[in-house]
Design a protein around this motif. Structure first.
Motif, mmCIF file in Angstrom:
data_model
loop_
_atom_site.group_PDB
_atom_site.id
_atom_site.type_symbol
_atom_site.label_atom_id
_atom_site.label_comp_id
_atom_site.label_asym_id
_atom_site.label_seq_id
_atom_site.Cartn_x
_atom_site.Cartn_y
_atom_site.Cartn_z
ATOM 1 N N LEU A 167 0.830 -1.198 0.000
ATOM 2 C CA LEU A 167 0.000 0.000 0.000
ATOM 3 C C LEU A 167 0.871 1.257 0.000
ATOM 4 N N PRO A 168 0.325 2.386 -0.475
ATOM 5 C CA PRO A 168 1.079 3.645 -0.389
ATOM 6 C C PRO A 168 1.388 3.977 1.068
ATOM 7 N N ALA A 169 2.578 4.518 1.316
ATOM 8 C CA ALA A 169 2.988 4.837 2.685
ATOM 9 C C ALA A 169 2.013 5.798 3.347
ATOM 10 N N ARG A 170 1.443 6.718 2.562
ATOM 11 C CA ARG A 170 0.486 7.678 3.126
ATOM 12 C C ARG A 170 -0.720 6.955 3.708
ATOM 13 N N LEU A 171 -1.223 5.939 2.985
ATOM 14 C CA LEU A 171 -2.381 5.178 3.447
ATOM 15 C C LEU A 171 -2.037 4.356 4.684
ATOM 16 N N LYS A 172 -0.818 3.802 4.708
ATOM 17 C CA LYS A 172 -0.379 3.064 5.889
ATOM 18 C C LYS A 172 -0.285 3.979 7.108
ATOM 19 N N ALA A 173 0.194 5.198 6.891
ATOM 20 C CA ALA A 173 0.287 6.160 7.992
ATOM 21 C C ALA A 173 -1.092 6.447 8.569
ATOM 22 N N ARG A 174 -2.062 6.639 7.690
ATOM 23 C CA ARG A 174 -3.427 6.928 8.149
ATOM 24 C C ARG A 174 -4.007 5.746 8.925
ATOM 25 N N ILE A 234 4.009 7.848 12.094
ATOM 26 C CA ILE A 234 4.955 8.933 11.824
ATOM 27 C C ILE A 234 6.029 8.474 10.835
ATOM 28 N N ASP A 235 6.548 7.253 11.043
ATOM 29 C CA ASP A 235 7.583 6.730 10.141
ATOM 30 C C ASP A 235 7.053 6.581 8.717
ATOM 31 N N PHE A 236 5.843 6.037 8.564
ATOM 32 C CA PHE A 236 5.256 5.889 7.228
ATOM 33 C C PHE A 236 5.037 7.262 6.575
ATOM 34 N N ALA A 237 4.564 8.232 7.381
ATOM 35 C CA ALA A 237 4.302 9.566 6.845
ATOM 36 C C ALA A 237 5.594 10.238 6.386
ATOM 37 N N VAL A 238 6.660 10.081 7.168
ATOM 38 C CA VAL A 238 7.954 10.664 6.801
ATOM 39 C C VAL A 238 8.460 10.049 5.502
ATOM 40 N N SER A 239 8.317 8.733 5.360
ATOM 41 C CA SER A 239 8.794 8.067 4.143
ATOM 42 C C SER A 239 7.993 8.466 2.912
ATOM 43 N N ASP A 251 4.645 13.172 3.152
ATOM 44 C CA ASP A 251 3.298 13.750 3.158
ATOM 45 C C ASP A 251 3.079 14.465 4.484
ATOM 46 N N LYS A 252 3.057 15.783 4.449
ATOM 47 C CA LYS A 252 2.952 16.571 5.685
ATOM 48 C C LYS A 252 1.613 16.370 6.384
ATOM 49 N N GLU A 253 0.537 16.272 5.613
ATOM 50 C CA GLU A 253 -0.769 16.077 6.240
ATOM 51 C C GLU A 253 -0.844 14.730 6.938
ATOM 52 N N ALA A 254 -0.252 13.708 6.338
ATOM 53 C CA ALA A 254 -0.251 12.384 6.957
ATOM 54 C C ALA A 254 0.586 12.372 8.226
ATOM 55 N N LEU A 255 1.571 13.256 8.324
ATOM 56 C CA LEU A 255 2.451 13.328 9.491
ATOM 57 C C LEU A 255 1.797 14.067 10.658
#
Length: 310
Positions: A11-18, A45-50, A53-57
């Protein structure tokens, strides 16, 4: 199932972060699972950083700060909030901005830094004026009420708490209703007692009816001496008592006489003009005592003075 998908699917890292953030929120609502919640937020936080994506962080940073707040690790929570506020300065996320201000206000309130708490609460309120959100608004009113209570401004505290009470349907917001009820009970106790001195053992903050906030940052001996007197108005404490209760030492004339004299002089200077004729700490033949005419509250509970004559 969600965790399994996150761990096994591409999955996209952004989706994993959410997804990890939502799992963290779920763990927060289970009172004994704060460790798990923090782990979920850190993974988010780690997924968002990778994903860059600032909103995901932003959301998991706030989640981590809330867990630290609930554990009483206030300075660590403030560090997470500072990171979040830098991020929010370049994002349009007004609801998260308001809740971040509100969390900062509650941390500063619990630390006894009431002016900073008030500033942060009003920052949340200002954000909500332009981006209304009923739940955050009710929490902000409740926070304002508790902060003003801590400052000894009972009329303002009552104003904001009653506004919160009138602005909600209790059956829809039972948790907020409980918080407001508890805060109003504290206000009513303060109003009924009309104490000259109100001491909060959690924050070490003293509220004087005539002088407002008196803080004892780093002045542990002075604070401990005050508490000894406040807990027993009218009771005479000998030098031997004070050495044992305040300094945790056996009394020695050459060591403690000057310490006791200087510390009581400093305490009198802080409290002067409180109580009848400004006399708060009085001298007896065999020691010192708090004027029994001074009305005292500790943690919102009135303290009864000794009725016997000194």
């Amino acid at each position: 199932q969600v965790l399994d998908i996150v761990q096994t699917k591409d999955l996209p890292a952004r989706l994993k972060a959410r997804a990890m953030y939502i799992l963290g929120i779920c763990s927060c609502y289970q009172a004994t699972r704060h460790d798990l919640a923090m782990n979920r937020f850190r993974e988010a936080i780690d997924f968002a950083v990778s994903s860059d994506d600032k909103e995901a962080l932003a959301s998991p940073l706030y989640g981590a700060a809330t867990v630290l707040y609930s554990r009483g690790r206030y300075e660590e929570a403030l560090k997470e909030l500072s990171r979040l506020e830098i991020l929010l300065s370049c994002l349009a996320m007004p609801e998260l901005s308001a809740t971040a201000h509100l969390l900062r206000a509650m941390i500063r309130r619990n630390q006894g830094r009431l002016e900073e708490a008030l500033e942060a609460a009003w920052a949340a309120y200002e954000t909500l004026k332009h981006h209304p959100h009923l739940v955050i608004y009710l929490h902000t009113l409740c926070a304002l009420g508790t902060i003003y209570t801590g400052k000894g401004d009972i009329s303002c505290a009552k104003l904001y708490l009653e506004l919160a009470e009138r602005s909600m349907k209790r059956e829809e917001f039972p948790r907020i209703a409980r918080l407001v009820d508890e805060a109003l009970l504290s206000v009513k106790k303060c109003s009924a007692a009309e104490a000259d001195l109100c001491f909060d053992t959690r924050t070490g903050l003293l509220i004087s009816l005539t002088k407002g906030e008196i803080r004892f940052d780093g002045q542990f001996i002075l604070r401990d001496l005050l508490r000894v007197f406040l807990e027993s108005p009218g009771k005479v404490f000998s030098k031997d008592d004070l050495a044992r209760l305040v300094w945790r030492e056996d009394y020695k004339t050459e060591v403690h006489d000057n310490k006791i004299y200087v510390t009581i002089k400093r305490l009198r200077k802080l409290l002067e003009a409180d109580g009848p004729n400004g006399d708060v700490i009085l001298r007896a033949k065999n020691g010192y005592f708090l004027n029994p005419k001074v009305r005292v509250m500790i943690d919102d509970e009135p303290v009864k003075a000794l009725s016997e004559e000194i």
